[in-house]
Design a protein around this motif. Structure first.
Motif, PDB file in Angstrom:
ATOM      1  N   ALA A 105      -7.970  -3.772 -21.463  1.00 57.46           N
ATOM      2  CA  ALA A 105      -7.477  -5.052 -20.948  1.00 57.46           C
ATOM      3  C   ALA A 105      -6.476  -5.698 -21.898  1.00 57.46           C
ATOM      4  O   ALA A 105      -5.544  -6.372 -21.455  1.00 57.46           O
ATOM      5  CB  ALA A 105      -8.658  -5.991 -20.700  1.00 57.46           C
ATOM      6  N   GLU A 106      -6.638  -5.485 -23.202  1.00 56.47           N
ATOM      7  CA  GLU A 106      -5.722  -6.079 -24.174  1.00 56.47           C
ATOM      8  C   GLU A 106      -4.305  -5.517 -24.034  1.00 56.47           C
ATOM      9  O   GLU A 106      -3.335  -6.196 -24.333  1.00 56.47           O
ATOM     10  CB  GLU A 106      -6.220  -5.830 -25.601  1.00 56.47           C
ATOM     11  N   ALA A 107      -4.202  -4.269 -23.576  1.00 56.81           N
ATOM     12  CA  ALA A 107      -2.881  -3.657 -23.411  1.00 56.81           C
ATOM     13  C   ALA A 107      -2.081  -4.367 -22.320  1.00 56.81           C
ATOM     14  O   ALA A 107      -0.872  -4.533 -22.446  1.00 56.81           O
ATOM     15  CB  ALA A 107      -3.018  -2.175 -23.087  1.00 56.81           C
ATOM     16  N   TYR A 108      -2.753  -4.799 -21.274  1.00 56.72           N
ATOM     17  CA  TYR A 108      -2.073  -5.530 -20.202  1.00 56.72           C
ATOM     18  C   TYR A 108      -1.513  -6.850 -20.739  1.00 56.72           C
ATOM     19  O   TYR A 108      -0.391  -7.240 -20.416  1.00 56.72           O
ATOM     20  CB  TYR A 108      -3.031  -5.797 -19.040  1.00 56.72           C
ATOM     21  N   ASN A 109      -2.309  -7.534 -21.547  1.00 55.47           N
ATOM     22  CA  ASN A 109      -1.852  -8.797 -22.126  1.00 55.47           C
ATOM     23  C   ASN A 109      -0.709  -8.570 -23.098  1.00 55.47           C
ATOM     24  O   ASN A 109       0.259  -9.326 -23.122  1.00 55.47           O
ATOM     25  CB  ASN A 109      -3.007  -9.511 -22.829  1.00 55.47           C
ATOM     26  N   ALA A 110      -0.812  -7.520 -23.916  1.00 53.90           N
ATOM     27  CA  ALA A 110       0.229  -7.232 -24.898  1.00 53.90           C
ATOM     28  C   ALA A 110       1.539  -6.837 -24.231  1.00 53.90           C
ATOM     29  O   ALA A 110       2.620  -7.139 -24.749  1.00 53.90           O
ATOM     30  CB  ALA A 110      -0.236  -6.124 -25.842  1.00 53.90           C
ATOM     31  N   PHE A 121       3.046  -0.491  -9.790  1.00 55.99           N
ATOM     32  CA  PHE A 121       2.225  -0.210 -10.961  1.00 55.99           C
ATOM     33  C   PHE A 121       2.720   1.038 -11.671  1.00 55.99           C
ATOM     34  O   PHE A 121       2.869   1.050 -12.898  1.00 55.99           O
ATOM     35  CB  PHE A 121       0.754  -0.036 -10.577  1.00 55.99           C
ATOM     36  N   LEU A 122       2.985   2.089 -10.919  1.00 61.48           N
ATOM     37  CA  LEU A 122       3.399   3.351 -11.535  1.00 61.48           C
ATOM     38  C   LEU A 122       4.802   3.276 -12.137  1.00 61.48           C
ATOM     39  O   LEU A 122       5.083   3.930 -13.137  1.00 61.48           O
ATOM     40  CB  LEU A 122       3.329   4.484 -10.512  1.00 61.48           C
ATOM     41  N   ALA A 123       5.676   2.482 -11.538  1.00 64.68           N
ATOM     42  CA  ALA A 123       7.058   2.419 -12.015  1.00 64.68           C
ATOM     43  C   ALA A 123       7.279   1.376 -13.107  1.00 64.68           C
ATOM     44  O   ALA A 123       8.166   1.554 -13.951  1.00 64.68           O
ATOM     45  CB  ALA A 123       7.993   2.117 -10.844  1.00 64.68           C
ATOM     46  N   ASP A 124       6.484   0.308 -13.127  1.00 67.34           N
ATOM     47  CA  ASP A 124       6.733  -0.784 -14.066  1.00 67.34           C
ATOM     48  C   ASP A 124       5.612  -0.962 -15.088  1.00 67.34           C
ATOM     49  O   ASP A 124       5.859  -0.997 -16.294  1.00 67.34           O
ATOM     50  CB  ASP A 124       6.938  -2.091 -13.294  1.00 67.34           C
ATOM     51  N   VAL A 125       4.405  -1.077 -14.627  1.00 69.75           N
ATOM     52  CA  VAL A 125       3.286  -1.418 -15.505  1.00 69.75           C
ATOM     53  C   VAL A 125       2.854  -0.217 -16.344  1.00 69.75           C
ATOM     54  O   VAL A 125       2.670  -0.344 -17.560  1.00 69.75           O
ATOM     55  CB  VAL A 125       2.104  -1.973 -14.679  1.00 69.75           C
ATOM     56  N   ARG A 126       2.717   0.931 -15.730  1.00 73.12           N
ATOM     57  CA  ARG A 126       2.246   2.112 -16.472  1.00 73.12           C
ATOM     58  C   ARG A 126       3.162   2.479 -17.634  1.00 73.12           C
ATOM     59  O   ARG A 126       2.669   2.735 -18.738  1.00 73.12           O
ATOM     60  CB  ARG A 126       2.091   3.282 -15.510  1.00 73.12           C
ATOM     61  N   PRO A 127       4.497   2.501 -17.454  1.00 69.39           N
ATOM     62  CA  PRO A 127       5.346   2.791 -18.625  1.00 69.39           C
ATOM     63  C   PRO A 127       5.213   1.743 -19.730  1.00 69.39           C
ATOM     64  O   PRO A 127       5.246   2.079 -20.914  1.00 69.39           O
ATOM     65  CB  PRO A 127       6.764   2.812 -18.056  1.00 69.39           C
ATOM     66  N   LEU A 174       2.532  -0.006 -20.407  1.00 68.85           N
ATOM     67  CA  LEU A 174       1.242   0.199 -21.057  1.00 68.85           C
ATOM     68  C   LEU A 174       1.241   1.450 -21.933  1.00 68.85           C
ATOM     69  O   LEU A 174       0.668   1.440 -23.011  1.00 68.85           O
ATOM     70  CB  LEU A 174       0.129   0.301 -20.009  1.00 68.85           C
ATOM     71  N   SER A 175       1.880   2.501 -21.478  1.00 66.02           N
ATOM     72  CA  SER A 175       1.876   3.732 -22.266  1.00 66.02           C
ATOM     73  C   SER A 175       2.733   3.602 -23.505  1.00 66.02           C
ATOM     74  O   SER A 175       2.520   4.291 -24.501  1.00 66.02           O
ATOM     75  CB  SER A 175       2.349   4.914 -21.425  1.00 66.02           C
ATOM     76  N   GLY A 176       3.686   2.668 -23.518  1.00 65.60           N
ATOM     77  CA  GLY A 176       4.489   2.412 -24.712  1.00 65.60           C
ATOM     78  C   GLY A 176       3.710   1.705 -25.787  1.00 65.60           C
ATOM     79  O   GLY A 176       4.139   1.682 -26.949  1.00 65.60           O
ATOM     80  N   LEU A 177       2.558   1.147 -25.461  1.00 64.13           N
ATOM     81  CA  LEU A 177       1.751   0.422 -26.431  1.00 64.13           C
ATOM     82  C   LEU A 177       0.646   1.265 -27.037  1.00 64.13           C
ATOM     83  O   LEU A 177      -0.119   0.762 -27.853  1.00 64.13           O
ATOM     84  CB  LEU A 177       1.107  -0.798 -25.746  1.00 64.13           C
ATOM     85  N   ARG A 178       0.559   2.512 -26.674  1.00 59.93           N
ATOM     86  CA  ARG A 178      -0.500   3.381 -27.211  1.00 59.93           C
ATOM     87  C   ARG A 178      -0.397   3.509 -28.711  1.00 59.93           C
ATOM     88  O   ARG A 178       0.691   3.578 -29.278  1.00 59.93           O
ATOM     89  CB  ARG A 178      -0.406   4.781 -26.597  1.00 59.93           C
ATOM     90  N   ARG A 179      -1.556   3.562 -29.366  1.00 61.54           N
ATOM     91  CA  ARG A 179      -1.589   3.784 -30.810  1.00 61.54           C
ATOM     92  C   ARG A 179      -1.246   5.225 -31.111  1.00 61.54           C
ATOM     93  O   ARG A 179      -1.587   6.122 -30.354  1.00 61.54           O
ATOM     94  CB  ARG A 179      -2.965   3.476 -31.370  1.00 61.54           C
ATOM     95  N   ARG A 180      -0.603   5.442 -32.214  1.00 64.74           N
ATOM     96  CA  ARG A 180      -0.223   6.811 -32.585  1.00 64.74           C
ATOM     97  C   ARG A 180      -1.043   7.296 -33.728  1.00 64.74           C
ATOM     98  O   ARG A 180      -1.598   6.732 -34.499  1.00 64.74           O
ATOM     99  CB  ARG A 180       1.233   6.854 -32.938  1.00 64.74           C
TER     100      ARG A 180
END
Length: 94
Positions: A35-40, A80-86, A88-94
């Motif tokens: 849920a924090e990823a959506y806010n971020a 969701f697939l075109a806007d939100v998912r990219p 969110l995936s850009g915020l993943r920890r590495r």
């Protein structure tokens, strides 16, 4: 003449399966991010997206709904697939 209707029915069936697959993929993907990823990312909440995409999956199985309702949920899944998912995936920890 019956062959034309058979082809039309087959195309409609394949389209319905494709829409179910898109809605199901978007719903499962929405559940995988915290849920924090959506806010971020500055997007709508996880709960909001999960409800809308869950309804999209549910209503994809109901063929008697008016076309505009099904279309609205398909558009929500595609957004969701075109806007939100990219985002969110850009915020993943590495």
């Amino acid at each position: 003449m019956n062959e034309v209707f058979a082809i039309e029915g087959l195309v409609a069936l394949l389209l319905r399966f494709a829409l179910i697959a898109v809605a199901l993929f978007a719903f499962v993907t929405s559940l995988t991010y915290p849920a924090e990823a959506y806010n971020a990312a500055g997007k709508w909440t996880k709960q909001g997206w999960s409800i809308v995409l869950g309804l999209a999956v549910l209503f994809a199985f109901v063929p008697l709904l008016p076309f505009f309702i099904s279309l609205a949920f398909v558009i929500a899944s595609l957004v969701f697939l075109a806007d939100v998912r990219p985002a969110l995936s850009g915020l993943r920890r590495r």
